[in-house]
Design a protein around this motif. Structure first.
Motif: not given
Length: 80
Positions: A26-27, A29-31, A34-35, A47
């Motif tokens: 999750l870290y 992918w999200s941080a 995707s950024r 995050y």
């Protein structure tokens, strides 16, 4: 320790390892992924608790699974 307790320890350790890996993913992918290309990269910092929680839970899960597997092997060795 009874066999079912060792099996439960192993199962709980595997579950914790999966949850820890999910938090780490999750870290990533999200941080991170995707950024990419965005000017504001502050979520890499904000995050970090998710990443650290994932690492701690994952290592604890691996430890529990290791102990559980070790005890299952000891029970099988003593029983046979």
């Amino acid at each position: 320790m009874k066999k079912w307790q060792a099996g439960l320890l192993t199962l709980f350790g595997a579950l914790m390892t999966t949850v820890g890996g999910t938090f780490i993913g999750l870290y990533i992918w999200s941080a991170v992924i995707s950024r990419i290309g965005e000017p504001d990269q502050s979520l890499l910092f904000w995050y970090l608790p998710i990443l650290f929680l994932g690492i701690v839970v994952g290592v604890a899960g691996l430890s529990l699974a290791y102990v559980g597997i070790k005890r299952i092997k000891a029970i099988r060795k003593d029983g046979s």
